[in-house]
Motif scaffolding. Sequence first.
Motif, PDB file in Angstrom:
ATOM      1  N   LYS A  76       8.551  39.320  24.297  1.00  0.00           N
ATOM      2  CA  LYS A  76       7.330  39.227  23.877  1.00  0.00           C
ATOM      3  C   LYS A  76       6.811  37.862  23.096  1.00  0.00           C
ATOM      4  O   LYS A  76       5.823  37.301  23.247  1.00  0.00           O
ATOM      5  CB  LYS A  76       6.679  40.199  22.888  1.00  0.00           C
ATOM      6  CG  LYS A  76       5.445  40.453  22.382  1.00  0.00           C
ATOM      7  CD  LYS A  76       5.009  41.645  21.507  1.00  0.00           C
ATOM      8  CE  LYS A  76       3.560  41.876  21.519  1.00  0.00           C
ATOM      9  NZ  LYS A  76       3.516  42.761  22.690  1.00  0.00           N
ATOM     10  N   GLY A 134       1.053  42.934  26.697  1.00  0.00           N
ATOM     11  CA  GLY A 134       1.034  44.428  26.431  1.00  0.00           C
ATOM     12  C   GLY A 134       2.382  45.101  27.142  1.00  0.00           C
ATOM     13  O   GLY A 134       2.391  46.365  26.664  1.00  0.00           O
ATOM     14  N   THR A 143      -6.700  44.868  17.388  1.00  0.00           N
ATOM     15  CA  THR A 143      -5.320  45.124  17.499  1.00  0.00           C
ATOM     16  C   THR A 143      -4.605  44.611  16.300  1.00  0.00           C
ATOM     17  O   THR A 143      -3.487  45.139  15.880  1.00  0.00           O
ATOM     18  CB  THR A 143      -4.744  45.006  18.745  1.00  0.00           C
ATOM     19  OG1 THR A 143      -4.764  43.453  18.970  1.00  0.00           O
ATOM     20  CG2 THR A 143      -5.502  45.336  19.930  1.00  0.00           C
ATOM     21  N   GLN A 162      -5.511  48.499  28.313  1.00  0.00           N
ATOM     22  CA  GLN A 162      -4.263  48.943  28.444  1.00  0.00           C
ATOM     23  C   GLN A 162      -3.667  49.666  29.441  1.00  0.00           C
ATOM     24  O   GLN A 162      -2.442  49.558  29.893  1.00  0.00           O
ATOM     25  CB  GLN A 162      -3.817  49.566  27.078  1.00  0.00           C
ATOM     26  CG  GLN A 162      -3.822  48.485  25.587  1.00  0.00           C
ATOM     27  CD  GLN A 162      -3.692  49.129  24.489  1.00  0.00           C
ATOM     28  OE1 GLN A 162      -3.716  50.630  24.536  1.00  0.00           O
ATOM     29  NE2 GLN A 162      -3.429  48.392  23.599  1.00  0.00           N
TER      30      GLN A 162
END
Length: 221
Positions: free
Chosen positions: A120, A113, A169, A213
Amino acid sequence: MGEEVTFHGMWASPFSRRVELALKLKAIPYQYIEEDLSNKTPSLLRYNPVHKKVPVLVHNDKPVAESMVIIEYMDETWENNPFLPRDPYERAMARFYAKFIDDKLLPTLAKLGQTAGKEKEETIEEIHEQLKVLEDELKGKQFFGGQRIGYLDIVAMILVWLHLAGSITGQKVLSTEKFPLIYEWIERVMKMEVVNECLIPEEKRQDWIQLAQRAPKSASN
């Protein structure tokens, strides 16, 4: 002997949920204390003055901290439904892969995240490499513990959380094509009532994602 067991945890902590699952699998009666990690109870700070984190198990006024340490303590104290294998080598391997999950996989998942673009993609590739290690460990087995749920299965419940997070998500790093054995294992454990009792309720899962998060790394272990 008379047993007094108190468990300090937090609803969104996978480490707390590990201990909760272990308690239920052992059928140990306990009192649960939900901790607000922004306003920790004096008893949590007293029982875990070193890390000041959940989970903490208090057995007859003796505190034990850190989820894997707690689970091993429980397994040695309550002999019913043993978690760790009796064979010394198999026991060592269960501990090895449990440590692999906590020391390797979880930190990599935490980076997911916080990255974007090429970084990523590299993080996802690293996660896939680590998941492949666990996929290989499941070959020829129904559970990581063999024919029934054991120590490594309890620690590996983070894979169920990863699956649930991906469903919410849309960011799915687990796939049936890449990790069929892990997916079969997830389906198998999610059919167990005791496992479902220790998952975050469906109506609170969006809150869990948002909390995860922004949660501090030191919240639990």
